[in-house]
Motif scaffolding. Sequence first.
Motif, PDB file in Angstrom:
ATOM      1  N   ARG A   1     -85.460 109.981  58.468  1.00  0.00           N
ATOM      2  CA  ARG A   1     -85.324 111.012  59.830  1.00  0.00           C
ATOM      3  C   ARG A   1     -86.095 111.889  59.832  1.00  0.00           C
ATOM      4  O   ARG A   1     -85.690 113.225  59.573  1.00  0.00           O
ATOM      5  N   GLU A   2     -87.554 112.166  60.357  1.00  0.00           N
ATOM      6  CA  GLU A   2     -88.310 113.208  60.878  1.00  0.00           C
ATOM      7  C   GLU A   2     -87.694 114.136  62.139  1.00  0.00           C
ATOM      8  O   GLU A   2     -87.029 113.339  62.965  1.00  0.00           O
ATOM      9  N   GLY A   3     -87.709 115.671  62.045  1.00  0.00           N
ATOM     10  CA  GLY A   3     -87.567 115.802  63.065  1.00  0.00           C
ATOM     11  C   GLY A   3     -86.059 115.817  62.856  1.00  0.00           C
ATOM     12  O   GLY A   3     -85.713 117.311  64.596  1.00  0.00           O
ATOM     13  N   ARG A   4     -85.372 115.706  62.759  1.00  0.00           N
ATOM     14  CA  ARG A   4     -83.715 115.447  63.473  1.00  0.00           C
ATOM     15  C   ARG A   4     -82.525 115.665  61.904  1.00  0.00           C
ATOM     16  O   ARG A   4     -82.662 115.022  60.459  1.00  0.00           O
ATOM     17  N   GLU A   5     -81.731 116.642  62.028  1.00  0.00           N
ATOM     18  CA  GLU A   5     -80.658 117.114  60.918  1.00  0.00           C
ATOM     19  C   GLU A   5     -79.612 116.608  61.479  1.00  0.00           C
ATOM     20  O   GLU A   5     -79.026 116.545  62.461  1.00  0.00           O
ATOM     21  N   GLU A   6     -78.694 115.830  60.263  1.00  0.00           N
ATOM     22  CA  GLU A   6     -77.237 115.876  60.596  1.00  0.00           C
ATOM     23  C   GLU A   6     -76.340 117.137  61.414  1.00  0.00           C
ATOM     24  O   GLU A   6     -76.460 117.681  61.032  1.00  0.00           O
ATOM     25  N   GLU A   7     -76.027 116.709  62.192  1.00  0.00           N
ATOM     26  CA  GLU A   7     -75.129 117.656  63.011  1.00  0.00           C
ATOM     27  C   GLU A   7     -73.786 117.759  62.915  1.00  0.00           C
ATOM     28  O   GLU A   7     -73.010 117.302  62.252  1.00  0.00           O
ATOM     29  N   PRO A   8     -72.904 119.151  62.719  1.00  0.00           N
ATOM     30  CA  PRO A   8     -71.989 119.343  62.112  1.00  0.00           C
ATOM     31  C   PRO A   8     -70.600 118.521  62.544  1.00  0.00           C
ATOM     32  O   PRO A   8     -70.556 119.450  63.985  1.00  0.00           O
ATOM     33  N   VAL A   9     -69.351 118.281  61.932  1.00  0.00           N
ATOM     34  CA  VAL A   9     -68.261 117.774  62.795  1.00  0.00           C
ATOM     35  C   VAL A   9     -67.853 119.305  64.054  1.00  0.00           C
ATOM     36  O   VAL A   9     -66.828 120.204  62.751  1.00  0.00           O
ATOM     37  N   ARG A  10     -67.456 119.057  64.938  1.00  0.00           N
ATOM     38  CA  ARG A  10     -66.913 120.952  65.694  1.00  0.00           C
ATOM     39  C   ARG A  10     -65.568 119.723  65.652  1.00  0.00           C
ATOM     40  O   ARG A  10     -64.816 118.856  66.051  1.00  0.00           O
ATOM     41  N   LEU A  11     -64.427 121.167  65.478  1.00  0.00           N
ATOM     42  CA  LEU A  11     -63.245 120.718  65.324  1.00  0.00           C
ATOM     43  C   LEU A  11     -62.720 121.643  66.292  1.00  0.00           C
ATOM     44  O   LEU A  11     -62.954 122.532  66.987  1.00  0.00           O
ATOM     45  N   THR A  12     -61.315 120.779  66.825  1.00  0.00           N
ATOM     46  CA  THR A  12     -60.693 121.999  68.302  1.00  0.00           C
ATOM     47  C   THR A  12     -60.096 122.574  67.549  1.00  0.00           C
ATOM     48  O   THR A  12     -59.709 122.976  66.218  1.00  0.00           O
ATOM     49  N   GLY A  13     -59.350 123.494  68.156  1.00  0.00           N
ATOM     50  CA  GLY A  13     -58.276 124.686  67.892  1.00  0.00           C
ATOM     51  C   GLY A  13     -57.523 124.535  66.807  1.00  0.00           C
ATOM     52  O   GLY A  13     -56.262 124.736  66.031  1.00  0.00           O
ATOM     53  N   ARG A  14     -56.454 123.869  67.331  1.00  0.00           N
ATOM     54  CA  ARG A  14     -55.436 122.696  66.658  1.00  0.00           C
ATOM     55  C   ARG A  14     -55.319 122.401  65.881  1.00  0.00           C
ATOM     56  O   ARG A  14     -54.495 122.702  64.787  1.00  0.00           O
ATOM     57  N   GLN A  15     -56.915 121.536  65.466  1.00  0.00           N
ATOM     58  CA  GLN A  15     -57.552 121.175  64.225  1.00  0.00           C
ATOM     59  C   GLN A  15     -57.668 122.205  63.398  1.00  0.00           C
ATOM     60  O   GLN A  15     -57.553 121.869  62.328  1.00  0.00           O
ATOM     61  N   ARG A  16     -58.049 122.986  63.583  1.00  0.00           N
ATOM     62  CA  ARG A  16     -58.140 124.410  62.587  1.00  0.00           C
ATOM     63  C   ARG A  16     -57.093 124.956  62.259  1.00  0.00           C
ATOM     64  O   ARG A  16     -57.126 125.615  61.648  1.00  0.00           O
ATOM     65  N   LEU A  17     -56.064 125.050  63.237  1.00  0.00           N
ATOM     66  CA  LEU A  17     -54.906 125.867  63.039  1.00  0.00           C
ATOM     67  C   LEU A  17     -53.984 124.732  61.465  1.00  0.00           C
ATOM     68  O   LEU A  17     -53.755 125.849  60.536  1.00  0.00           O
ATOM     69  N   VAL A  18     -54.502 123.569  62.546  1.00  0.00           N
ATOM     70  CA  VAL A  18     -53.431 122.419  60.628  1.00  0.00           C
ATOM     71  C   VAL A  18     -54.184 122.822  59.887  1.00  0.00           C
ATOM     72  O   VAL A  18     -53.893 123.276  58.711  1.00  0.00           O
TER      73      VAL A  18
END
Length: 282
Positions: free
Chosen positions: A33-50
């Motif tokens: 896919r030209e011109g498009r990079e894979e976007e990172p998965v965004r975690l919520t605050g609770r998920q980051r704490l766990v």
Amino acid sequence: MSGHEEREHAGKPGNGLRRELPAEVPAVIPPAREGREEEPVRLTGRQRLVKGLWPPRVTRAQLIVALLLFGLGFGLAIQVASNSDGDSALRGARQEDLVRILDELDDRTQRLEDEKQGLEKQRDELENSSDQAEEARRQTVEKERQLGILAGTVAAQGPGITMTIEDTKGTVEADMLLDAIQELRAAGAEAIQVDGVRVVAGTYLTDSGGGVSVDGNKINAPYRFKVIGKPQDLEPALNIPGGVVQTLEKEQATVTVERSSKIVVDALRAAKRPDYARSSSR
């Protein structure tokens, strides 16, 4: 090639196997896919704490701290439990027993207050006397008499009690008699004699072959205490819940306490000069 040769050529094993295999299919690589990079998965605050807490990552320092905290908590729990056991006698005491304990504490406070007032009176008399030297000598003689009674070098008499401990089972030990002496002192006893031995500040008790030794002098049951002091203070101090009398009765000993208006304490101790201590007054 003729038809006969074709049949012979087809009959060979190698040629037949090759004809049965499917043709090779080239791998298809999907176009990038030209011109498009894979976007990172965004975690919520609770998920980051766990995610930060699990799985746990314990270091050596954290393990040592945890062990220390566990030991501290265990020690505190034992202390609380021991204090609760010590207070169980008071929690289970009757109302009249609690009132008697409070009266005993009030009496001790009053005795200390009387002693304070007596010392202040002596100071005032010494400061206001016209002949301070004579007043000082009088107070010195009185103080010497009082110290002689405490040191056991002079006989004493006055109101008090007689306590007799019958020990037919041989279960009374030295520490029980020492508890009785300490309780009597706390209740205001001014002179104590156990059988024929005068009790002083340095008195010690030890178990000795079916009996008890007081300052190295063996005494046998029944143990008889002659105590000079205020009877109204001495007897209740021995009978408080969980006190001397109850402890001895649990050991199947019989305790008798009698009040008297005149108790004579005549066992004497030789005056002993200290080996090292000297008066610092000049």
